[in-house]
Design an enzyme around this catalytic site. Structure first.
Site, PDB file in Angstrom:
ATOM      1  N   ARG A 127       9.070  -0.768   1.936  1.00 28.59           N
ATOM      2  CA  ARG A 127       7.751  -0.868   1.397  1.00 28.59           C
ATOM      3  C   ARG A 127       6.844  -1.090   2.624  1.00 28.59           C
ATOM      4  NH1 ARG A 127       7.968  -1.978  -4.020  1.00 28.59           N
ATOM      5  NH2 ARG A 127      10.363  -2.486  -4.588  1.00 28.59           N
ATOM      6  N   ASP A 160       9.761  14.681   9.600  1.00 25.46           N
ATOM      7  CA  ASP A 160       9.644  14.207   8.298  1.00 25.46           C
ATOM      8  C   ASP A 160       7.824  14.467   7.756  1.00 25.46           C
ATOM      9  OD1 ASP A 160       9.959  13.516   5.421  1.00 25.46           O
ATOM     10  OD2 ASP A 160       9.950  11.234   5.934  1.00 25.46           O
ATOM     11  N   ILE A 162       0.805  -1.449  -0.235  1.00 23.10           N
ATOM     12  CA  ILE A 162      -0.029   0.057  -0.034  1.00 23.10           C
ATOM     13  C   ILE A 162       0.789   1.210   0.047  1.00 23.10           C
ATOM     14  CG2 ILE A 162      -2.005  -1.086   1.074  1.00 23.10           C
ATOM     15  CD1 ILE A 162      -0.958   0.146   3.792  1.00 23.10           C
ATOM     16  N   GLY A 163       2.013   1.034  -0.146  1.00 15.80           N
ATOM     17  CA  GLY A 163       3.028   2.267   0.072  1.00 15.80           C
ATOM     18  C   GLY A 163       4.525   1.963  -0.169  1.00 15.80           C
ATOM     19  N   LYS A 164       5.193   2.870  -0.535  1.00 16.59           N
ATOM     20  CA  LYS A 164       6.878   2.724  -0.604  1.00 16.59           C
ATOM     21  C   LYS A 164       7.299   3.924  -0.202  1.00 16.59           C
ATOM     22  CE  LYS A 164       8.249   2.210  -4.637  1.00 16.59           C
ATOM     23  NZ  LYS A 164       8.648   1.816  -6.052  1.00 16.59           N
ATOM     24  N   GLY A 165       8.456   3.765   0.423  1.00 19.15           N
ATOM     25  CA  GLY A 165       9.073   5.012   0.930  1.00 19.15           C
ATOM     26  C   GLY A 165      10.658   4.844   0.638  1.00 19.15           C
ATOM     27  N   ALA A 166      11.599   5.661   1.313  1.00 18.28           N
ATOM     28  CA  ALA A 166      12.845   5.726   1.035  1.00 18.28           C
ATOM     29  C   ALA A 166      13.624   4.422   1.581  1.00 18.28           C
ATOM     30  CB  ALA A 166      13.701   6.909   1.491  1.00 18.28           C
ATOM     31  N   TYR A 167      13.192   4.085   2.533  1.00 18.67           N
ATOM     32  CA  TYR A 167      13.744   2.673   3.242  1.00 18.67           C
ATOM     33  C   TYR A 167      13.077   1.469   3.315  1.00 18.67           C
ATOM     34  CZ  TYR A 167      17.616   5.827   4.623  1.00 18.67           C
ATOM     35  OH  TYR A 167      18.705   6.595   4.429  1.00 18.67           O
ATOM     36  N   LYS A 209       5.514  -2.140   7.891  1.00 26.86           N
ATOM     37  CA  LYS A 209       6.636  -1.402   7.169  1.00 26.86           C
ATOM     38  C   LYS A 209       7.833  -2.294   6.979  1.00 26.86           C
ATOM     39  CE  LYS A 209       9.028   3.042   6.548  1.00 26.86           C
ATOM     40  NZ  LYS A 209       9.132   4.405   6.909  1.00 26.86           N
TER      41      LYS A 209
END
Length: 1367
Positions: free
Chosen positions: A33, A144, A26-31, A49
């Site tokens: 998924r 952030d 459902i999402g993806k970040g810098a560090y 996460k």
């Protein structure tokens, strides 16, 4: 079976620790998924996460997991709940509360709901601030805040996610080379690593507001690194103009550059924007904010449309008013035009009939040639009036008389009226000047033309009839009006006694005694003759003309200078001039032969030089359209000659030039300015001279030039071969400066953009290279000495077609005498015959390059020989007069002291012809072309004669003397095209200077055949210092001052482009251009070097240019300039270099490492230790080196950088940054060398004293660096604890800030765990009681304000102490 196995494997791989089942991503970040997860125990949905452990050490991983366990204690409606963490071999899984509606960043995507209205943004931001108030009270900085980390439920509840952990992951990953994550929301202090605080979250809130309103955060149009740069550099991020005053004020508070000036979250909750707009959440959702926003937009659009209509109506009304005002305004009345005041009140439409009457205003004292020619032309015009025009002409004549009768003095009324009838008849044939267009374009242009183009207003029809009296009638009394009948205000404008006078200058009033000087003198001469008993009558009129010629020769004309047959007796020469003029003009037709057109053009040029007043006659009767028709003939000779004629006409006459522009001459001439293979260079030069006149004459002509796309033409003149095209290069440089100095509403940046788009930047850099080489050669050879004590003046003059250097009044040019058959004359310049130049030049008439009598203006030998053979005798100098100077040339030719071997002296070519044609054996273009552009041959007060070598041997002479004389001539002349500023020379002095130039010319001609120097690809002569070949002579010939002057101009032009907007700078950042520019660092003098460094610095201020500068090795090229220790401009040079390096290396670790590899650290240390004013740039760079790479840290240690860091702890401003650099060095200390340096007693004591004496406002910021230091090095931890740090830590537990308390507890825990005597630490400092007080204060809720994490930390630490006490 296979299907069952696959299903089993699928479920097994999706299950986490037999507790959670992983679902879709459902999402993806810098560090990592984020997946949706299902709790297998209770069926709750969670968010999981997944973070890779590849670049995270075990110690950092333990710290992160402890942080998560601590954050589990936080509980607030506006934050996402941490539920725990799980670790596998490859990943860390963080279990979070699941928020079903996702992030605001996802909702505002264009394919969904799009941007929010302010009312809805208020609802969401109010909840964000509520969550931040709670986090900050608990001692947690989110770090952030952005739309992607603000989640919403289906009820519209907002929750903050991803706080605390993401930043720690970033800190743990030391493989990153720059600031990573989401830079567009980062506060400046976060980017600069100067200390993160709660106010950093407030900055991010401001960015998030703009994101929700526009779908993108500030600077989103930039790449991440340029965006980081702009965040730090700009005073405030860009705020949309369409926002309400309240939200704008709110954003300005969030974007305070100093973090200490930003309000906290609780204060912002009481801001009017939040307080006035808050409403029930459900109520705000029921009324669609989007619909309201669209309606508001529609209404505002309607208002804008109404406002635009009002503006249009206002502008229209203004135009009508201006038209009325102009139609009623009176034109200035000057001199002879004083009787036209009534007519001047007419509207512009009336000028269609009357606007061309300016030619009626030439004074009665006009020269006889012009007057007689006027008579003949007017008579012929009258005879040719068509029957269709008679009615109109009669009406105009009657109307004209009606206007003029009231204004003209009574005794002149009849004569003036009759004269006007004849004048108007002439104009109706179609030969009037185009004053109507001039009026509509510029009122000034009409006035100027009326002053410049004047015909005898005081001559009536009777006078015109008397001019046609029989030859035997020599009565002179009717040639001139009585002196008492001359109208006041008339000016003596026809005199051309000064060679530099132009038609415009005739406007100025003359002293009263100068009126009708010609008539007065002639009357006096007649009276004298009569008193002697002689008569003024003669059967053939000879005595009459002798008398007139005697007066004219003294006062008006130099008859010997006119281009007519010298064998004609003086009494017959005067009428022949008028006849010849008419014949020449009539030959300027496309149906004439090529030779006829060329011959007529060149003869007219010669005539106009001697009689500038004739230009007015030509323009009035013919205009420029016939000449434009001739330019359509596809023949080089015709084009060249006609262009030369046009240039002579418009030279130094702004009114003629403006009217030439109005009839469309600019685009036509521009078509000949570009480089084409089959186009001669001389045609380009003629076109270049015309365009130079446009640039320098007036702002109006310059504007017309620019509007016709003139800037690309100027760019084309910047030829690569500077030696061969020096005049054009100078023209382009001067022209660009004229464009930039134009004071108009058009932005200079627009001009820069046009020029850059057409490739000017690379041409400028190549020109800079060529000019620097030319200056270097001149400096090596030593610049010329000046005999009269004056230094050569750096100039930016014109490509003067006349090269005036001699005053016609004072002296005639002196030239080397040759047999009559070997030279011809044209205007004041001499020309070799084909017999003399056949060995080096082609006689092809289609190549005017080869026929070049004066160095920069084309002449056609075969034609000029016929056209000007009649006036050879004028400038002859006897052999005896030149014996000495011709003798001097022999010794020069022998090259006794300069190494110029003489070969075939009898066939030495003329200097300028030598430059126009290269020897067949020469392969490199432009080998000696510098000589062709010798300063002083281009622009002076009279045409330099063609210089060529004599057959006779010369003796005596000194090269230095010649070069001194030549440099003096080179340094003088017009400044910016002003002829009147040129110095005057006596005949004796001028003759000597010409002799010097002639000797140089002959020597150059000889040297050119044996020169060993060759030109580089850019046309610059390369030669060894001290060379005795042609380079030394050329260096003298090209004045060092002149080349330095243009070198500075080019450098300043580059600086202008470097200061322009990003689009222009992008053109300047090509790899080849930057590399070429950087190569010049070691080739130019400090003043030019400083300008180039300024260019580089300005480019470095644009984030979009940084990558290109890095690829061009800017860092490697800049650092050596820091080695300069003494000399001019050293401080300024260091300033530009350090500023550029600061801009390049800021934020980016790769560039910081590159700077360290190229030796910047010792220079930075020197600036810091010497307390230089440049310390402001050196210190940030030096502190950044600790974050760059292992290599940079090693260099820091080797050069004593750690000691500098320790010394900076005493500096209040830099102490926090220095402490953070120390912590980073220790964190990456693999071989413990840094640790050993800080274990010294002095270092430990400095750290303890710094902690003890740290100002209160910095105290919160130093705790995290101290925590890094004692957690990374056990030895330093123990040493600090034993040297007084522990009591200081425990004593500060009463600090009220939750962030400070939390970090202090972490520090105490770290010290306690590593302390060699933990029980002693507990007892001596009464630590259990201190912790108990924290817990109890927390229970009372009076001081700590519900600090959950502080209580949790204190409780866990107290338990650990209790266990140790029991043991």
């Amino acid at each position: 079976m296979a299907r069952q196995m696959t299903s089993s494997q699928f479920h097994k791989s999706k299950t986490l620790d037999n507790k959670y089942m992983l679902g879709d991503e459902i999402g993806k970040g810098a560090y990592g998924r984020v997946y949706i997860g299902l709790d297998l125990e209770n069926g709750d949905f969670v968010a999981i996460k997944q973070v890779s452990l590849e670049n995270i050490g075990q110690e950092d991983l333990n710290t992160i997991m402890q942080e998560i366990d601590l954050l589990k204690n936080l509980n607030h409606k506006n934050i996402v709940k941490y539920l725990g963490s799980l670790k596998t071999k490859t990943h860390l899984h963080i279990i979070l509360e699941y928020v079903e509606n996702g992030s605001l960043a996802n909702i505002i995507k264009p394919n969904k709901f799009g941007p929010f209205p302010e009312s809805l943004v208020t609802v969401y931001i109010a909840q964000v601030l509520e969550g931040l108030v709670y986090l900050h009270e608990q001692g947690v900085i989110h770090r952030d805040i952005k739309g992607a980390n603000i989640l919403t439920t289906k009820e519209g509840l907002v929750k903050l996610a991803d706080f605390g952990v993401a930043t720690k992951l970033n800190e743990a990953d030391f493989n990153t080379h720059s600031v990573v994550g989401t830079p567009y929301w980062m506060a400046p202090e976060v980017i600069e690593l100067s200390g993160v605080c709660a106010a950093s979250d407030i900055w991010s809130v401001g960015c998030t507001i703009i994101e929700l309103l526009t779908c993108v955060p500030p600077y989103y149009d930039l790449q991440p690194m340029p965006a980081l740069y702009r965040i730090v550099q700009d005073d405030t991020p860009p705020i949309p103009d369409s926002l309400s005053p309240d939200i704008t004020d709110f954003l300005r508070l969030c974007f305070k550059k100093d973090s200490r000036q930003r309000p906290d979250a609780k204060t912002l909750l009481s801001h009017p924007w939040i307080r006035n707009s808050r409403r029930a959440l459900r109520s705000s959702l029921r009324h669609s904010g989007t619909i309201r926003y669209m309606k508001e937009t529609d209404s505002s659009s309607e208002k804008d449309a109404e406002g635009s209509q009002e503006v249009v109506e206002s502008v229209s009304a203004e135009k009508v008013e201006v038209t009325k005002t102009n139609s009623k305004s009176k034109l200035p009345v000057i001199g002879g035009a004083s009787f036209r005041s009534e007519k001047d009140q007419s509207s512009p439409s009336d000028l269609g009939e009357e606007g061309t009457d300016s030619e009626d205003d030439i004074n009665s004292d006009q020269g006889p040639t012009l007057s007689m020619h006027d008579k003949s032309s007017r008579q012929s015009g009258t005879c040719s009036i068509s029957s269709d025009a008679k009615g109109t002409s009669q009406d105009v004549l009657e109307n004209h008389e009606k206007y003029d009768r009231d204004e003209i003095p009574g005794n002149l009324e009849t004569e003036a009226s009759e004269g006007r009838r004849n004048t108007l008849a002439t104009k109706l044939v179609g030969k009037e000047y185009s004053i109507q267009s001039s009026h509509s374009f510029s009122q000034k242009g009409e006035d100027g033309l009326r002053k410049a183009v004047k015909t005898p207003s005081s001559f009536g029809g009777n006078e015109l009839t008397r001019f046609s009296d029989p030859p035997g009638d020599a009565s002179l009394h009717d040639l001139f009006h009585p002196l008492d009948k001359v109208p006041e205000g008339k000016t003596n404008e026809a005199s051309t006694s000064t060679p530099t006078a132009n038609v415009n200058q005739g406007d100025s009033p003359v002293a009263d005694g100068g009126k009708n000087d010609l008539a007065t003198k002639l009357r006096a001469r007649i009276a004298q003759k009569q008193m002697e008993g002689e008569t003024g009558h003669s059967q053939d009129g000879g005595d009459l003309f002798r008398l007139m010629m005697g007066v004219l020769k003294d006062d008006v004309l130099n008859i010997d200078d006119l281009v007519f047959d010298e064998k004609v007796p003086p009494e017959n020469l005067f009428p022949l001039q008028a006849v010849e003029f008419s014949r020449l003009v009539s030959s300027l037709r496309p149906d004439e032969s090529e030779d006829a057109i060329v011959t007529s053009s060149l003869k007219l040029v010669a005539m106009f030089r001697q009689r500038p007043g004739q230009k007015a006659v030509f323009v009035t009767q013919n205009g420029f359209l016939p000449l434009m028709d001739l330019l359509d003939i596809p023949k080089s000779r015709v084009i060249c000659a006609v262009l030369q004629l046009i240039n002579e006409i418009v030279k130094d006459n702004t009114d003629f030039l403006e009217n030439a522009c109005l009839v469309g001459l600019i685009p036509l001439v521009m078509s000949f300015a570009g480089f084409e293979r089959d186009r001669s260079r001389e045609i380009r030069k003629e076109a270049a001279y015309f365009l130079q006149q446009l640039c320098q004459s007036s702002p109006l002509t310059l504007q017309m030039f620019i509007s016709c796309r003139g800037i690309p033409v100027l760019v084309g003149f910047l030829e690569a071969d500077y030696a061969k095209h020096r005049e054009m290069v100078h023209l382009a440089i001067d022209g660009m400066w004229q464009v930039f100095k134009l004071k108009k509403s058009t932005s200079r940046n627009d001009f820069c953009r046009i020029a850059a788009k057409n490739g000017i930047l690379l041409r400028l850099v190549n020109t800079l290279y060529s000019l620097s080489e030319a200056t270097r050669l001149a400096s090596i050879s030593g610049d010329a000495l000046i005999l009269d004590g004056q230094t050569p003046r750096a100039r930016s003059g014109q490509l003067d077609p006349n090269n005036p250097i001699f005053s016609q009044r004072e002296t005639s040019p002196s030239v080397i005498d040759h047999p009559d058959g070997l030279k011809t004359r044209n205007g004041g310049g001499e020309e070799p015959s084909h017999a003399l130049t056949s060995n080096s030049q082609s006689s092809d008439v289609h190549q005017p390059d080869a026929l070049h009598p004066d160095g920069d203006r084309p002449r056609l030998s075969s034609v000029v020989a016929d056209a000007t053979e009649d006036v050879i005798q004028q400038h002859r100098i006897s052999l005896s007069a030149n014996r000495t100077s011709t003798d001097k040339l022999q010794k020069l030719a022998e090259g006794a002291s300069n190494g110029f071997p003489v070969t075939q002296p009898d066939q030495v070519r003329p200097l300028l012809s030598l430059l126009e044609k290269e020897p067949p054996s020469r392969k490199i273009s432009g080998q000696l072309d510098y000589v062709k552009h010798i300063a002083g041959i281009e622009r002076h007060e009279s045409r330099l004669p063609l210089l060529y070598a004599s057959d006779e041997k010369k003796t005596n002479g000194d090269l230095e003397f010649i070069m001194a004389e030549f440099a003096e001539v080179s340094g003088r002349g017009k400044e910016n095209g002003n002829l009147d500023t040129a110095p005057r020379y006596s005949s004796k002095t001028m003759t000597k200077k010409v002799m010097a130039i002639e000797r140089v010319a002959s020597t150059c001609g000889i040297a050119s055949q044996t020169a060993s120097g060759v030109l580089s690809g850019s046309g610059v002569l390369n030669a060894r210092p001290g060379s005795t070949t042609s380079s030394g002579l050329l260096a003298h010939a090209l004045s060092a001052d002149v080349s330095m002057d243009y070198l500075e101009k080019v450098a300043d032009l580059l600086l202008e482009f470097a200061r322009a907007e990003t689009t222009v700078k992008s053109y300047m950042c090509s790899q080849s251009l930057l590399s070429r520019l950087f190569q010049m660092f070691n080739r130019v003098e400090p003043p030019i070097l400083l300008k180039i460094l300024e260019c580089t610095n300005h480019l470095s201020t644009d984030p979009n240019c940084l990558e290109n500068l890095q690829r061009a090795d800017a860092i490697k090229q800049l650092i050596p300039n820091l080695e300069l220790k003494e000399g001019p401009l050293v401080y300024q040079i260091h300033h530009e270099v350090l500023s550029a390096l600061f801009n390049l290396c800021k934020i980016n670790k790769r560039r910081q490492e590159q700077a360290a590899e190229n030796g910047i650290i010792p220079h930075l240390m020197l600036f810091v230790m010497s307390d230089s004013p440049l310390k402001q740039y050196a210190l940030p760079l030096l502190c950044d080196m600790a974050h760059a790479s292992r290599n940079s840290r090693e260099q820091l240690r080797a050069h004593g950088g750690l000691d500098v860091y320790l010394s900076l702890l005493d500096d209040e401003y830099w102490s926090v940054i220095a402490l953070d650099s120390i912590a980073v060095c220790l964190a990456q200390d693999v071989d413990q060398k840094v640790e050993q340096a800080f274990l010294k007693k002095d270092a430990i004591q400095k750290l303890v004293n710094f902690f003890q004496n740290c100002p209160e406002r910095h105290f919160v910021h130093i705790l995290e660096p101290f925590l890094k230091i004692i957690t990374k090095s056990s030895s330093i931890n123990k040493t600090l604890a034993l040297n007084g740090l522990t009591p200081l830590l425990i004593a500060r537990l009463d600090h009220q800030d939750a962030i400070a308390r939390l970090n202090l507890l972490k520090l105490i825990k770290a010290v306690y765990e590593k302390h060699p005597k933990p029980k002693q630490l507990i007892v001596e400092n009464d630590l259990p009681q201190k912790l108990q007080n924290l817990i109890e204060e927390r229970r009372d809720g009076q001081r700590s304000g519900g600090q959950v994490l502080v209580k949790q930390m204190a409780t866990s630490l107290l338990k650990a102490l209790h266990i140790n006490t029991i043991l």
